[in-house]
Design an enzyme around this catalytic site. Structure first.
Site, PDB file in Angstrom:
ATOM      1  N   LYS A 229      16.073 -25.892   5.415  1.00 58.16           N
ATOM      2  CA  LYS A 229      17.433 -25.974   5.967  1.00 58.16           C
ATOM      3  C   LYS A 229      18.121 -27.226   5.417  1.00 58.16           C
ATOM      4  CE  LYS A 229      16.132 -23.692  10.285  1.00 58.16           C
ATOM      5  NZ  LYS A 229      16.954 -22.574  10.684  1.00 58.16           N
TER       6      LYS A 229
ATOM      7  N   ASP B 113       7.301 -24.034   5.714  1.00 56.06           N
ATOM      8  CA  ASP B 113       7.858 -24.204   7.056  1.00 56.06           C
ATOM      9  C   ASP B 113       9.346 -24.054   6.818  1.00 56.06           C
ATOM     10  OD1 ASP B 113       9.239 -25.349   9.251  1.00 56.06           O
ATOM     11  OD2 ASP B 113       7.399 -26.337   9.862  1.00 56.06           O
ATOM     12  N   HIS B 114       9.939 -22.957   7.278  1.00 51.66           N
ATOM     13  CA  HIS B 114      11.300 -22.685   6.821  1.00 51.66           C
ATOM     14  C   HIS B 114      12.305 -23.735   7.298  1.00 51.66           C
ATOM     15  CE1 HIS B 114      11.964 -20.703  10.719  1.00 51.66           C
ATOM     16  NE2 HIS B 114      13.253 -20.808  10.477  1.00 51.66           N
TER      17      HIS B 114
ATOM     18  N   ARG C 148       0.793  -1.219   0.000  1.00 55.45           N
ATOM     19  CA  ARG C 148       0.000   0.000   0.000  1.00 55.45           C
ATOM     20  C   ARG C 148       0.836   1.285   0.000  1.00 55.45           C
ATOM     21  NH1 ARG C 148      -4.212  -0.199   4.617  1.00 55.45           N
ATOM     22  NH2 ARG C 148      -2.219  -0.222   5.658  1.00 55.45           N
TER      23      ARG C 148
ATOM     24  N   ASP D 235       3.997 -21.698  18.039  1.00 55.74           N
ATOM     25  CA  ASP D 235       5.080 -21.025  17.320  1.00 55.74           C
ATOM     26  C   ASP D 235       6.103 -22.017  16.782  1.00 55.74           C
ATOM     27  OD1 ASP D 235       6.491 -18.662  16.493  1.00 55.74           O
ATOM     28  OD2 ASP D 235       7.905 -18.991  18.131  1.00 55.74           O
TER      29      ASP D 235
ATOM     30  N   HIS E 295       7.734 -26.565  13.112  1.00 55.51           N
ATOM     31  CA  HIS E 295       9.128 -26.974  12.971  1.00 55.51           C
ATOM     32  C   HIS E 295       9.454 -28.290  13.697  1.00 55.51           C
ATOM     33  CE1 HIS E 295       9.112 -22.964  11.545  1.00 55.51           C
ATOM     34  NE2 HIS E 295       9.406 -22.348  12.666  1.00 55.51           N
TER      35      HIS E 295
HETATM   36  C1  BG6 Z   1      10.010 -18.990  13.688  1.00 58.83           C
HETATM   37  C2  BG6 Z   1       9.419 -18.644  15.014  1.00 58.83           C
HETATM   38  O1  BG6 Z   1       9.102 -19.730  12.918  1.00 58.83           O
HETATM   39  O2  BG6 Z   1      11.191 -19.760  13.890  1.00 58.83           O
HETATM   40  C3  BG6 Z   1      10.417 -17.881  15.869  1.00 58.83           C
HETATM   41  O3  BG6 Z   1       8.251 -17.838  14.828  1.00 58.83           O
HETATM   42  C4  BG6 Z   1      11.709 -18.649  15.976  1.00 58.83           C
HETATM   43  O4  BG6 Z   1       9.884 -17.631  17.176  1.00 58.83           O
HETATM   44  C5  BG6 Z   1      12.207 -19.082  14.599  1.00 58.83           C
HETATM   45  O5  BG6 Z   1      12.658 -17.818  16.600  1.00 58.83           O
HETATM   46  C6  BG6 Z   1      13.388 -20.017  14.711  1.00 58.83           C
HETATM   47  O6  BG6 Z   1      13.949 -20.208  13.464  1.00 58.83           O
HETATM   48  P1  BG6 Z   1      15.504 -20.501  13.284  1.00 58.83           P
HETATM   49  O7  BG6 Z   1      15.672 -20.708  11.814  1.00 58.83           O
HETATM   50  O8  BG6 Z   1      16.230 -19.309  13.815  1.00 58.83           O
HETATM   51  O9  BG6 Z   1      15.782 -21.735  14.089  1.00 58.83           O
END
Ligand code: BG6
Length: 518
Positions: free
Chosen positions: A208, A203-204, A65, A261, A266
């Site tokens: 990894k 899911d990051h 925006r 969270d 994760h």
């Molecule tokens: C995120 C959470 O998904 O993952 C955070 O919301 C957390 O609270 C983070 O700190 C951890 O990710 P990483 O890659 O630093 O282990």
């Protein structure tokens, strides 16, 4: 070349040989003026360009925006890149060529006219694939997913293809819902306008390298599979520890807590890769089928079982690395009497043939002594017959260090040289850095690459998300009306509350804390 490398060690096998080169694509980022774009997405795309992995040609459009021009947005992104890039300095020539492909579409996400404007920009791209191969990255609040996809569909930029055979895809960030009901609702909204195969839930952790390597490690080596079961493994410990507190994210965290969270996504993802059965192939659906099967075999807890198997924790003031940390209840935007957990430890049971009777202990928390994610496979002890002079033999273990100092350590007993017939545990260590050099791409690089390629293996399917919520909901329901007990508080800078130690002690186990490697 390193003398220790022999020819056979250089033979590599590729599991992605079949992948076609990336087709030209356009990435549209919604919520482009947010933190994620500047910190993660643009640095990841820049590194893909640096590694010559971006499709040719490509375009990136930021949709947001705030008033900006292409030039002012590029300048802002460049400044952020100088700060957040994992390689420094940023290469001017690579950035200039990359930045020419970045555009800004100033528009309101709830205004239909904005999507017409976006359509106009996309249709003006010269290459046919840039107009049709579209990745919509929703870096927005989940409450906007439905609205954005409805608008995209209305202007014809997003078409729902039965069977999912289309070149338009949607990438969504976590949190994906806050319980089963809301996740189902979100899935319902997204699948009104897109087929499940067009939806890429991030899911990051799956981006990894070390998390991806779990499957390679388990299924490309003959020795582990024979040990990977209830016959040989006593229990498994998964620790995802962070030394940061919640900081400025108190508002979000009050709604999430550690279980939403970290655990729902994760931690359960890592667990499912560690414990799943071998898939019939490495194709996305086959891998995801096995992960869902594993998640479904995690025993859903009754309230009585939650009381027995789950421990919450919340930090009070303390010190981490000599730095004072306030209590969670004194963090900004946190209620002074909050019962939200900043730590969680639990014992899970997997009711399947392979794992019956093997406890899986998982824990995660903020303001712990160090940031480290590890999986420890604790094997059963050898019979205590030949070396019975000692009270007990150390049991073998294999530790997969996911981050930082990525690597693996096998621990076994050895004889101390000398006449005293003394034994002590020794370690064999594999380190990614020493073997492959310090090249660790950011999770988002891989995830963006895979989503542009249309490979969903590293993304979460709707049934995975929903099954994980069922596990979490059963636990959260048991907490309603139950404040934290005294044994569930811990000082910042310690390994969690006393109750977490009690949890393992009941079964004669104890937590093995990740070690500092500096
Ligand atoms: C995120 C959470 O998904 O993952 C955070 O919301 C957390 O609270 C983070 O700190 C951890 O990710 P990483 O890659 O630093 O282990």
């Amino acid at each position: 070349m390193n003398d220790s490398l022999h020819l056979d060690e250089l033979l590599a096998s590729r599991s992605d040989q079949a992948r076609r080169p990336l087709e030209p694509s356009t990435v549209v980022i919604f919520g482009a003026s947010g933190d994620l774009t500047a910190r993660k997405l643009i640095p990841a795309l820049y590194h893909l360009a640096l590694e010559k992995l971006m499709p040719q040609p490509f375009k990136i459009i930021g949709f947001a925006r705030r008033e900006k021009t292409d030039e002012s947005w590029r300048a802002e992104l460049r400044e952020a890149l100088d700060k957040f890039s994992r390689t420094k300095p940023v290469k001017d020539d690579v950035w200039s060529a990359f930045a020419e492909n970045i555009h800004y579409c100033q528009a309101d996400m709830s205004d239909a006219a904005g999507y017409e404007k976006l359509k106009g920009m996309v249709s003006a791209f010269p290459h046919e694939k840039l107009r049709s191969n579209l990745l919509f990255y929703l870096a927005t609040n989940p409450s906007q997913f439905g609205e954005v996809t409805a608008h995209l569909s209305a202007v014809g930029l997003l078409q729902k293809a039965e069977g999912g055979l289309t070149s338009e895809r949607i990438v969504v960030e976590k949190p994906f819902g806050h319980d089963l009901g809301s996740a189902e609702e979100l899935n319902g909204e997204l699948t009104r306008f897109a087929h499940e195969k067009q939806i890429f839930r991030i899911d990051h952790y799956l981006g990894k390298e070390t998390v991806q390597n779990i499957l390679t490690f388990r299924f490309s080596n003959a020795i582990w599979e024979r040990l990977w079961n209830r016959e040989c493994i006593d229990h498994v410990q998964i620790t995802v520890a962070e030394k940061l507190g919640v900081g400025s994210r108190g508002g979000y965290y009050e709604e999430a807590g550690a279980i939403r969270d970290m655990v729902q996504n994760h931690v359960l993802q890592v667990l499912s890769l560690i414990a799943m059965e071998p898939p019939v192939s490495l194709q996305a659906e086959n891998v995801r089928d096995e992960k869902v099967k594993l998640l479904k075999s995690i025993r859903l807890m009754t309230p009585a079982q939650v009381a027995e198997n789950v421990v919450r924790g919340q930090y009070f003031a303390g010190e981490v690395d000599g730095e004072l940390r306030p209590a969670y209840r004194s963090e900004p935007k946190v209620k002074p009497n909050s019962n939200v957990e900043t730590f969680l430890a639990m014992r899970l049971h997997i009711d399947n043939w392979r794992w019956s009777g093997v406890p899986f202990y998982v824990r995660t928390g903020k303001n712990l002594p160090l940031s480290a994610s590890e999986v420890r496979i604790q094997f059963k002890s050898a019979p205590n017959i030949l070396f019975a002079a000692k009270d007990h033999l150390d049991a073998n273990s294999l530790t997969l260090r996911l981050q930082p100092d990525e690597g693996m350590t096998l621990r076994f007993n050895g004889k101390v040289p000398g006449g005293a017939a003394e034994l002590r545990p020794v370690r064999m260590h594999f380190s990614y850095d020493s073997e492959f050099g310090a090249y660790t791409p950011e999770a988002y690089e891989r995830l963006l690459l895979e989503s542009m390629a249309g490979d969903a293996t590293l993304f979460i399917r709707s049934d995975e998300v929903e099954t994980a919520w069922k596990i979490v909901d059963a636990i959260r329901n048991a907490w309603i009306g139950k404040p934290l007990t005294n044994r569930e508080f811990y000082a910042a800078g310690t390994w969690g509350p006393a109750a977490a130690d009690d949890l393992l002690a009941k079964s004669g186990h104890e937590w093995k804390n990740p070690q500092r490697r500096d």
